[in-house]
Design a protein around this motif. Structure first.
Motif, PDB file in Angstrom:
ATOM      1  N   ILE A  16       0.854  -1.200   0.000  1.00 52.83           N
ATOM      2  CA  ILE A  16       0.000   0.000   0.000  1.00 52.83           C
ATOM      3  C   ILE A  16       0.885   1.244   0.000  1.00 52.83           C
ATOM      4  O   ILE A  16       0.675   2.175  -0.780  1.00 52.83           O
ATOM      5  N   ALA A  17       1.885   1.271   0.872  1.00 54.78           N
ATOM      6  CA  ALA A  17       2.755   2.439   0.995  1.00 54.78           C
ATOM      7  C   ALA A  17       3.520   2.724  -0.299  1.00 54.78           C
ATOM      8  O   ALA A  17       3.772   3.881  -0.634  1.00 54.78           O
ATOM      9  N   LYS A  18       3.854   1.677  -1.032  1.00 57.02           N
ATOM     10  CA  LYS A  18       4.607   1.829  -2.283  1.00 57.02           C
ATOM     11  C   LYS A  18       3.696   2.023  -3.492  1.00 57.02           C
ATOM     12  O   LYS A  18       4.183   2.317  -4.585  1.00 57.02           O
ATOM     13  N   GLY A  19       2.395   1.782  -3.320  1.00 56.07           N
ATOM     14  CA  GLY A  19       1.475   1.893  -4.443  1.00 56.07           C
ATOM     15  C   GLY A  19       1.563   0.723  -5.400  1.00 56.07           C
ATOM     16  O   GLY A  19       1.339   0.861  -6.596  1.00 56.07           O
TER      17      GLY A  19
ATOM     18  N   PHE B 155      -4.122   4.475  -6.698  1.00 52.73           N
ATOM     19  CA  PHE B 155      -2.710   4.804  -6.545  1.00 52.73           C
ATOM     20  C   PHE B 155      -2.281   5.877  -7.545  1.00 52.73           C
ATOM     21  O   PHE B 155      -1.459   6.730  -7.221  1.00 52.73           O
ATOM     22  N   GLU B 156      -2.832   5.845  -8.736  1.00 55.54           N
ATOM     23  CA  GLU B 156      -2.519   6.882  -9.722  1.00 55.54           C
ATOM     24  C   GLU B 156      -3.011   8.243  -9.219  1.00 55.54           C
ATOM     25  O   GLU B 156      -2.303   9.243  -9.334  1.00 55.54           O
ATOM     26  N   ALA B 157      -4.180   8.272  -8.632  1.00 51.38           N
ATOM     27  CA  ALA B 157      -4.740   9.521  -8.104  1.00 51.38           C
ATOM     28  C   ALA B 157      -3.952  10.037  -6.891  1.00 51.38           C
ATOM     29  O   ALA B 157      -3.946  11.230  -6.617  1.00 51.38           O
ATOM     30  N   GLN B 158      -3.273   9.126  -6.194  1.00 53.15           N
ATOM     31  CA  GLN B 158      -2.529   9.490  -4.981  1.00 53.15           C
ATOM     32  C   GLN B 158      -1.021   9.444  -5.183  1.00 53.15           C
ATOM     33  O   GLN B 158      -0.267   9.363  -4.214  1.00 53.15           O
ATOM     34  N   LYS B 159      -0.552   9.526  -6.418  1.00 52.81           N
ATOM     35  CA  LYS B 159       0.876   9.306  -6.690  1.00 52.81           C
ATOM     36  C   LYS B 159       1.790  10.293  -5.962  1.00 52.81           C
ATOM     37  O   LYS B 159       2.890   9.926  -5.559  1.00 52.81           O
ATOM     38  N   ASP B 160       1.366  11.516  -5.734  1.00 52.50           N
ATOM     39  CA  ASP B 160       2.207  12.463  -4.999  1.00 52.50           C
ATOM     40  C   ASP B 160       2.347  12.050  -3.538  1.00 52.50           C
ATOM     41  O   ASP B 160       3.434  12.138  -2.960  1.00 52.50           O
ATOM     42  N   GLN B 161       1.268  11.597  -2.933  1.00 52.08           N
ATOM     43  CA  GLN B 161       1.322  11.133  -1.545  1.00 52.08           C
ATOM     44  C   GLN B 161       2.143   9.848  -1.417  1.00 52.08           C
ATOM     45  O   GLN B 161       2.810   9.633  -0.411  1.00 52.08           O
ATOM     46  N   LEU B 162       2.088   9.000  -2.433  1.00 55.69           N
ATOM     47  CA  LEU B 162       2.836   7.742  -2.395  1.00 55.69           C
ATOM     48  C   LEU B 162       4.343   7.978  -2.381  1.00 55.69           C
ATOM     49  O   LEU B 162       5.089   7.166  -1.838  1.00 55.69           O
ATOM     50  N   LYS B 163       4.796   9.075  -2.949  1.00 56.95           N
ATOM     51  CA  LYS B 163       6.224   9.401  -2.906  1.00 56.95           C
ATOM     52  C   LYS B 163       6.676   9.576  -1.464  1.00 56.95           C
ATOM     53  O   LYS B 163       7.801   9.251  -1.111  1.00 56.95           O
TER      54      LYS B 163
END
Length: 125
Positions: free
Chosen positions: A32-35, A63-71
């Motif tokens: 989850i943390a890594k997407g 995960f695509e919608a949250q890609k900035d947070q996943l970084k």
């Protein structure tokens, strides 16, 4: 016999997690943390295989919608602090400390064994 042991060790090592409630809970939270949508779905308890594609698409979109947070969460560390196994031994509640950017919080992950005896994350509980 030696070849079988080497092959078994290779399969175990390639999985990246142990087939225990704790191993699966940590691997799921790391995915989850890594997407990693594919790994998330692989570790989920599903009633049937037909659900895999549906959940894979759902997680890929999320995960695509949250890609900035996943970084920010990609370097998260997870440590098991407690496991409560139910009386029947086929379901468990795993409490994990998640540390992200120096901040620690507790997460609870429910897991259960599938029909083949593999531990999977139960999102329906």
């Amino acid at each position: 016999m030696g070849l079988a042991l080497c092959f078994g060790a290779f399969i175990f090592a390639s999985c990246g997690h142990s087939n225990t409630p704790e191993g699966v809970a940590v691997a799921f939270n790391e995915a989850i943390a890594k997407g990693d949508a594919k790994k998330v779905v692989e570790l989920m308890y599903l009633d049937n295989d037909d659900q895999k594609e549906q959940y894979l698409e759902l997680f890929e979109q999320a995960f695509e919608a949250q890609k900035d947070q996943l970084k920010e969460t990609a370097g998260a560390k997870f440590k098991v602090v407690d496991t409560k196994l139910d009386d029947d031994g086929t379901t468990a509640r795993v409490t994990i400390e998640a540390t992200i950017k120096g901040e620690t919080k507790k997460e609870v992950t429910d897991v259960k064994q599938d029909k083949d005896g593999n531990w999977k994350v139960d999102l329906g509980k």
